[in-house]
Design a protein around this motif. Sequence first.
Motif, PDB file in Angstrom:
ATOM      1  N   VAL A 109      43.390  55.728  51.450  1.00 35.14           N
ATOM      2  CA  VAL A 109      43.954  55.357  50.163  1.00 35.14           C
ATOM      3  C   VAL A 109      42.883  54.706  49.293  1.00 35.14           C
ATOM      4  O   VAL A 109      42.179  53.787  49.741  1.00 35.14           O
ATOM      5  CB  VAL A 109      45.136  54.384  50.331  1.00 35.14           C
ATOM      6  CG1 VAL A 109      45.805  54.112  48.986  1.00 35.14           C
ATOM      7  CG2 VAL A 109      46.165  54.939  51.319  1.00 35.14           C
ATOM      8  N   TYR A 110      42.772  55.202  48.078  1.00 37.46           N
ATOM      9  CA  TYR A 110      41.873  54.614  47.097  1.00 37.46           C
ATOM     10  C   TYR A 110      42.673  53.735  46.146  1.00 37.46           C
ATOM     11  O   TYR A 110      43.788  54.090  45.744  1.00 37.46           O
ATOM     12  CB  TYR A 110      41.152  55.707  46.309  1.00 37.46           C
ATOM     13  CG  TYR A 110      40.114  56.447  47.126  1.00 37.46           C
ATOM     14  CD1 TYR A 110      38.766  56.076  47.087  1.00 37.46           C
ATOM     15  CD2 TYR A 110      40.474  57.508  47.948  1.00 37.46           C
ATOM     16  CE1 TYR A 110      37.819  56.742  47.846  1.00 37.46           C
ATOM     17  CE2 TYR A 110      39.528  58.186  48.715  1.00 37.46           C
ATOM     18  CZ  TYR A 110      38.201  57.792  48.649  1.00 37.46           C
ATOM     19  OH  TYR A 110      37.270  58.451  49.410  1.00 37.46           O
ATOM     20  N   HIS A 111      42.094  52.593  45.784  1.00 37.36           N
ATOM     21  CA  HIS A 111      42.773  51.625  44.929  1.00 37.36           C
ATOM     22  C   HIS A 111      41.891  51.264  43.741  1.00 37.36           C
ATOM     23  O   HIS A 111      40.663  51.164  43.867  1.00 37.36           O
ATOM     24  CB  HIS A 111      43.069  50.319  45.682  1.00 37.36           C
ATOM     25  CG  HIS A 111      43.624  50.488  47.054  1.00 37.36           C
ATOM     26  ND1 HIS A 111      44.965  50.658  47.301  1.00 37.36           N
ATOM     27  CD2 HIS A 111      43.016  50.499  48.274  1.00 37.36           C
ATOM     28  CE1 HIS A 111      45.167  50.763  48.618  1.00 37.36           C
ATOM     29  NE2 HIS A 111      44.001  50.676  49.214  1.00 37.36           N
ATOM     30  N   CYS A 112      42.525  51.012  42.597  1.00 41.26           N
ATOM     31  CA  CYS A 112      41.861  50.402  41.453  1.00 41.26           C
ATOM     32  C   CYS A 112      42.156  48.907  41.489  1.00 41.26           C
ATOM     33  O   CYS A 112      43.327  48.511  41.474  1.00 41.26           O
ATOM     34  CB  CYS A 112      42.373  50.992  40.148  1.00 41.26           C
ATOM     35  SG  CYS A 112      41.989  52.731  39.895  1.00 41.26           S
ATOM     36  N   GLU A 113      41.126  48.092  41.529  1.00 38.16           N
ATOM     37  CA  GLU A 113      41.304  46.645  41.602  1.00 38.16           C
ATOM     38  C   GLU A 113      40.807  45.993  40.313  1.00 38.16           C
ATOM     39  O   GLU A 113      39.632  46.105  39.966  1.00 38.16           O
ATOM     40  CB  GLU A 113      40.542  46.067  42.786  1.00 38.16           C
ATOM     41  CG  GLU A 113      41.000  46.563  44.145  1.00 38.16           C
ATOM     42  CD  GLU A 113      40.330  45.809  45.281  1.00 38.16           C
ATOM     43  OE1 GLU A 113      39.689  44.763  45.019  1.00 38.16           O
ATOM     44  OE2 GLU A 113      40.430  46.265  46.432  1.00 38.16           O
ATOM     45  N   HIS A 114      41.705  45.290  39.632  1.00 38.62           N
ATOM     46  CA  HIS A 114      41.295  44.518  38.467  1.00 38.62           C
ATOM     47  C   HIS A 114      40.531  43.266  38.894  1.00 38.62           C
ATOM     48  O   HIS A 114      39.583  42.865  38.219  1.00 38.62           O
ATOM     49  CB  HIS A 114      42.514  44.085  37.656  1.00 38.62           C
ATOM     50  CG  HIS A 114      43.198  45.206  36.949  1.00 38.62           C
ATOM     51  ND1 HIS A 114      44.368  45.028  36.226  1.00 38.62           N
ATOM     52  CD2 HIS A 114      42.906  46.519  36.834  1.00 38.62           C
ATOM     53  CE1 HIS A 114      44.744  46.177  35.706  1.00 38.62           C
ATOM     54  NE2 HIS A 114      43.880  47.098  36.068  1.00 38.62           N
ATOM     55  N   GLY A 115      40.959  42.633  39.976  1.00 33.89           N
ATOM     56  CA  GLY A 115      40.374  41.364  40.373  1.00 33.89           C
ATOM     57  C   GLY A 115      38.917  41.480  40.772  1.00 33.89           C
ATOM     58  O   GLY A 115      38.063  40.723  40.291  1.00 33.89           O
ATOM     59  N   ARG A 116      38.611  42.432  41.656  1.00 33.78           N
ATOM     60  CA  ARG A 116      37.223  42.621  42.086  1.00 33.78           C
ATOM     61  C   ARG A 116      36.498  43.655  41.228  1.00 33.78           C
ATOM     62  O   ARG A 116      35.333  43.947  41.465  1.00 33.78           O
ATOM     63  CB  ARG A 116      37.182  43.016  43.565  1.00 33.78           C
ATOM     64  CG  ARG A 116      37.665  41.917  44.486  1.00 33.78           C
ATOM     65  CD  ARG A 116      37.351  42.181  45.936  1.00 33.78           C
ATOM     66  NE  ARG A 116      38.114  43.298  46.505  1.00 33.78           N
ATOM     67  CZ  ARG A 116      38.070  43.630  47.804  1.00 33.78           C
ATOM     68  NH1 ARG A 116      37.299  42.936  48.639  1.00 33.78           N
ATOM     69  NH2 ARG A 116      38.804  44.636  48.258  1.00 33.78           N
ATOM     70  N   ARG A 117      37.232  44.240  40.258  1.00 38.94           N
ATOM     71  CA  ARG A 117      36.647  45.171  39.288  1.00 38.94           C
ATOM     72  C   ARG A 117      35.933  46.317  40.006  1.00 38.94           C
ATOM     73  O   ARG A 117      34.765  46.597  39.771  1.00 38.94           O
ATOM     74  CB  ARG A 117      35.709  44.418  38.348  1.00 38.94           C
ATOM     75  CG  ARG A 117      36.429  43.365  37.517  1.00 38.94           C
ATOM     76  CD  ARG A 117      35.500  42.391  36.847  1.00 38.94           C
ATOM     77  NE  ARG A 117      34.634  43.042  35.858  1.00 38.94           N
ATOM     78  CZ  ARG A 117      33.724  42.385  35.152  1.00 38.94           C
ATOM     79  NH1 ARG A 117      33.566  41.072  35.339  1.00 38.94           N
ATOM     80  NH2 ARG A 117      32.976  43.029  34.274  1.00 38.94           N
ATOM     81  N   CYS A 118      36.697  47.008  40.850  1.00 39.68           N
ATOM     82  CA  CYS A 118      36.080  48.038  41.678  1.00 39.68           C
ATOM     83  C   CYS A 118      37.101  49.092  42.085  1.00 39.68           C
ATOM     84  O   CYS A 118      38.304  48.926  41.896  1.00 39.68           O
ATOM     85  CB  CYS A 118      35.470  47.408  42.938  1.00 39.68           C
ATOM     86  SG  CYS A 118      36.685  46.816  44.140  1.00 39.68           S
ATOM     87  N   ILE A 119      36.579  50.174  42.648  1.00 43.98           N
ATOM     88  CA  ILE A 119      37.373  51.131  43.400  1.00 43.98           C
ATOM     89  C   ILE A 119      37.186  50.792  44.867  1.00 43.98           C
ATOM     90  O   ILE A 119      36.055  50.665  45.351  1.00 43.98           O
ATOM     91  CB  ILE A 119      36.911  52.581  43.138  1.00 43.98           C
ATOM     92  CG1 ILE A 119      37.121  52.952  41.671  1.00 43.98           C
ATOM     93  CG2 ILE A 119      37.666  53.551  44.042  1.00 43.98           C
ATOM     94  CD1 ILE A 119      38.558  52.990  41.221  1.00 43.98           C
TER      95      ILE A 119
END
Length: 329
Positions: A109-119
């Motif tokens: 599963v790939y995630h978009c993370e606002h907190g760590r600003r990453c994939i």
Amino acid sequence: MNPEIDDLLPGRLLRRPGPPRAAENFPGVRIESGRLAEVLAPDAPLWVLHEGAIHAEGPAWQASHRRLLFSDVPNRRVNAWYEEDGRVESVIDPAWFPNGNAVAADGSVYHCEHGRRCISRSAPDLRGGPEPIVTHYEGRRLNAPNDVAIAPDGSVWFTDPVFGIVMPAQGALAEPELAHRSLYRFDPASGALARMADFEQPNGVALSPDGRTVYVTDTSRALGEAPGGVPGTRHHVEAFTLGTEGVLPDRRFFCSPPKGNPDGLAVDARGWVWCSAADGVHVWSADQQYLGCIPIAETVCNVCFGGSGGRRLFIAASTRLLAIDLRGG
């Protein structure tokens, strides 16, 4: 493991096992073309699978576990609805303000993370937590990846607007390091990251079944929702034809919902585009014919297809996870 501390940890259950209920006051599907009537019954019930989210986002069907993963961004969770019994559990908790999710062919599963600003990427069983895999472009930190899609060739496409670093409820305030807001293509096999196109504020992303057409929503108008934010002018979906050299030479306007901003979107096996909006889910054919709408009295943030039969449209609608079933055949 410390039993005294473990006893204080919260549980994972967010909805007890049980069947869904039909949404009250659902007016039925609005059919604008007989083509849609062949796929979706006007009186199809709208199912309520979960309630109580703050900002439901990023639905992604994980067939290997017969579950629908979805984010609750301000609650900093990735949740799962299980097809077998209808229960909902938090499966990544806490998370780093997750938004979009996508499931690869191997179940990861790939995630978009606002907190760590990453994939980031998780194993199919989600154990060990998400590991960041794309964090910078040309040495500069990403803005706040928002949505992600997996192409038929396994490449990972994602958008990188600034919403997660200008809206404190969705991340944390920060100055962007990049001068552009872009769509990217990441190759997990080689690690290559390509900047494919620039936008005012790219948001949702989806690909046609053959991987030849890429759809992106540009929603800079939503910047007006940020504290002190100045809205842009963009609130529509663009389509690109993927060229033979891996570039996007054919850029064109595709559609714009009549109300609110388009956010997430999904493309079915016919090539039809199912697009979220402030008043429901709007449907266009691949040749840009408007087919109809699933009206919902709550802003729809994102959608995806799934279920064991592949005929269920899952709808992340702000505080709820909803679903509607397409006709068989």
